[in-house]
Design an enzyme around this catalytic site. Structure first.
Site, PDB file in Angstrom:
ATOM      1  N   ARG B  16      -8.894  -1.625  -8.921  1.00 56.12           N
ATOM      2  CA  ARG B  16      -9.421  -2.735  -9.716  1.00 56.12           C
ATOM      3  C   ARG B  16     -10.711  -2.335 -10.434  1.00 56.12           C
ATOM      4  NH1 ARG B  16     -13.524  -5.580 -11.576  1.00 56.12           N
ATOM      5  NH2 ARG B  16     -14.515  -5.405  -9.531  1.00 56.12           N
ATOM      6  N   ASP B  17     -11.779  -2.215  -9.704  1.00 56.02           N
ATOM      7  CA  ASP B  17     -13.073  -1.942 -10.334  1.00 56.02           C
ATOM      8  C   ASP B  17     -13.030  -0.610 -11.079  1.00 56.02           C
ATOM      9  OD1 ASP B  17     -15.731  -2.113 -11.039  1.00 56.02           O
ATOM     10  OD2 ASP B  17     -16.486  -1.495  -9.094  1.00 56.02           O
ATOM     11  N   HIS B 207     -22.103  -2.144  -2.304  1.00 54.53           N
ATOM     12  CA  HIS B 207     -21.320  -1.483  -3.356  1.00 54.53           C
ATOM     13  C   HIS B 207     -22.294  -0.633  -4.181  1.00 54.53           C
ATOM     14  CE1 HIS B 207     -18.129  -1.685  -6.657  1.00 54.53           C
ATOM     15  NE2 HIS B 207     -19.191  -1.253  -7.307  1.00 54.53           N
ATOM     16  N   HIS B 209     -23.420   2.560  -6.782  1.00 54.12           N
ATOM     17  CA  HIS B 209     -23.064   3.431  -7.901  1.00 54.12           C
ATOM     18  C   HIS B 209     -23.933   4.681  -7.837  1.00 54.12           C
ATOM     19  CE1 HIS B 209     -20.989   0.316 -10.716  1.00 54.12           C
ATOM     20  NE2 HIS B 209     -20.563   0.237  -9.472  1.00 54.12           N
ATOM     21  N   CYS B 240     -17.440   6.998 -16.818  1.00 56.12           N
ATOM     22  CA  CYS B 240     -18.475   8.017 -16.696  1.00 56.12           C
ATOM     23  C   CYS B 240     -19.783   7.327 -16.370  1.00 56.12           C
ATOM     24  CB  CYS B 240     -18.598   8.766 -18.014  1.00 56.12           C
ATOM     25  SG  CYS B 240     -19.985   9.874 -18.038  1.00 56.12           S
ATOM     26  N   ASN B 249     -19.039   4.311 -10.105  1.00 55.92           N
ATOM     27  CA  ASN B 249     -18.767   4.070  -8.685  1.00 55.92           C
ATOM     28  C   ASN B 249     -18.894   5.344  -7.858  1.00 55.92           C
ATOM     29  OD1 ASN B 249     -17.881   1.268  -8.379  1.00 55.92           O
ATOM     30  ND2 ASN B 249     -16.248   1.823  -9.814  1.00 55.92           N
TER      31      ASN B 249
END
Lengths: 302, 302
Positions: B16-17, B207, B209, B240, B249
């Site tokens: 999904r993400d 979550h 990055h 990217c 991510n």
């Protein structure tokens, strides 16, 4: 997360460890890189190595680079040497801080210099004496300290034993290299603890690679143990040991960016450092693996 | 370094993400990616989002993807929805775990959905009720929790206040997104502590990055605080990290590789996961930012 040190000392290794692992660049570019780094506020720079030009053509012009660069007051410059010939060249060039390397792993050491770790340690004892006789300090860098790409895990007790030996031989400092990025925070804790238990007084520097993404996590684990000396390479200079995108040296600006946001002082001007990273990218002619160079610091708003 | 949890729960968000932030890929490839991930041992997968196909064409085939994928026993699947229309589609598709998003920063929220954070929170109260009425759970993801690319620093107290509000409205879980990679270990500590002080019982997921290299350091800091739920995206799918507005991510295999080497169980078969990362790279047709995919795990010897 434990208390963090208020200040750490970064040694910039881009001009030596970085450029030694890139395609050769012109002498003038090396000098400009060194001079630009000297203006960032960084306290220590590994400037050159004195190695055989046939073995490592990237450093064939070490004498010219060093004599062409401006030595800035307050910056400590060091050189790496593989043997007594190199040590004599470094001393003749005026270096007072010199590094020598040995691999913790026997296989890695044999592949590098065709002798066992024990044989290299005998050589290093002589190099330390030579350097001390000339009034220079000697740092022993222990490569593959967190794992060997041929042998796998490296026992922290083996690394601690190497430290015992070189300290007995007079080493002024030790450094632990995560040569192929096999370190994780657990291994950092185990190694630092093993060495400190036996040699609490020897200054210790850690050198992380970001090959598997763990460099800043490893650095955090070390900070929490009170380690305050780290190598880093501007832009992440130092080549792609496996394939494009698989980075080697941790980028200095990523280290500084994280440290400053955690309130840990480095003395470095981050904006100026990022400009130097952009220049480093220009001179090697390929995109360097530095997120902070690409995205800018977190304070740069859109 | 403090004691680490023995086990953590990874939610794989690549389908999904990840894919939502890549160029569109064929439906069949999405199904194969989901099925491959279901076979890695991962416990949770964010499978699709039910969003307007004009706004996000990458997810226009969410119903086909989900009905084509094999649901494996023991894996929890979730869907993300932006509004009640999306929630109804998710419920009709059989999802019992649904996520909604709000940005901690007002500017970021307005740029995303053209309303203030407060207005979105009012909407979310209604969505939670709708989901609960249908027997589903509701997770509220708080974007820009560690910094906003427009506003800069985000006060942890503001994020904690949002948590107070959504918990009062019945949220079953909360997640904190480091949307543009502005987090550092200090900010992780501050945010987790601020939320725990006020809402010690709400399950919390982080979550991260890797835009500026800090993802695994942030994860380590969270682990040390006892956080045991993390998002990650196979191969680092999700654009990217250096492109404007893209996500960056953290790669699941980098997370799992570090955790396993520290003795933290994830239930995931790392070798199998790396194979899926290679497949993810194939379907998006560009090199993904994953060191462990490039170099292999530290146990892969030369």
């Amino acid at each position: 997360m434990g208390e963090l040190p208020a200040k750490v000392s970064i040694r910039e290794v881009g001009p030596r460890d970085g450029l030694q692992n890139e395609d050769p660049v012109p002498t003038g570019a090396k000098i400009r890189l060194l001079d630009a780094l000297s203006g960032t506020g960084v306290g220590r720079i590994e400037a050159v190595s004195f190695v055989h030009p046939k073995a490592i053509p990237q450093m064939a012009d070490a004498d010219e680079v060093w004599s062409g660069a401006t030595q800035v007051d307050g910056v400590r410059y060091s050189a790496l040497v593989p043997n007594s010939r190199g040590a004599q060249r470094a001393l003749a060039a005026g270096f007072t801080e010199v590094e020598v390397v040995v691999s913790a792993s026997d296989t890695h050491n044999r592949r590098n210099v065709n002798r066992s770790t024990a044989e290299s340690l005998d050589d290093i004892a002589g190099l330390i004496a030579l350097l001390h006789d000339a009034g220079a300090t000697a740092e022993v860098i222990v490569a593959t300290s967190f794992g060997c790409p041929y042998e796998g895990d490296v026992d922290p007790a083996r690394v601690a034993g190497i430290v015992d030996r070189v300290v007995a031989d007079g080493a002024d400092r030790v450094a632990f290299g995560d040569t192929t990025g096999m370190g994780t925070p657990r291994r950092v804790r185990e190694l630092v603890t093993a060495v400190r238990d036996r040699q609490p007084d020897v200054p210790m520097l850690l050198h992380f690679h970001n090959t598997r993404g763990t460099a800043l996590a490893n650095l955090l684990a070390a900070l929490e143990l009170g380690v305050t000396e780290f190598d880093a390479s501007v832009g992440g200079l130092g080549g792609c040991p496996y394939a494009p995108g698989a980075s080697g040296n941790v980028a200095t600006e990523e280290v500084v960016h994280m440290l400053h946001d955690m309130g840990v002082d480095t003395g470095i001007d981050l904006d100026r450092l990022i400009e130097v990273a952009a220049y480093a990218e220009e001179i090697v002619g390929r995109q360097l693996p530095s997120g902070v160079l690409r995205a800018g610091p977190r304070t740069r708003l859109g």
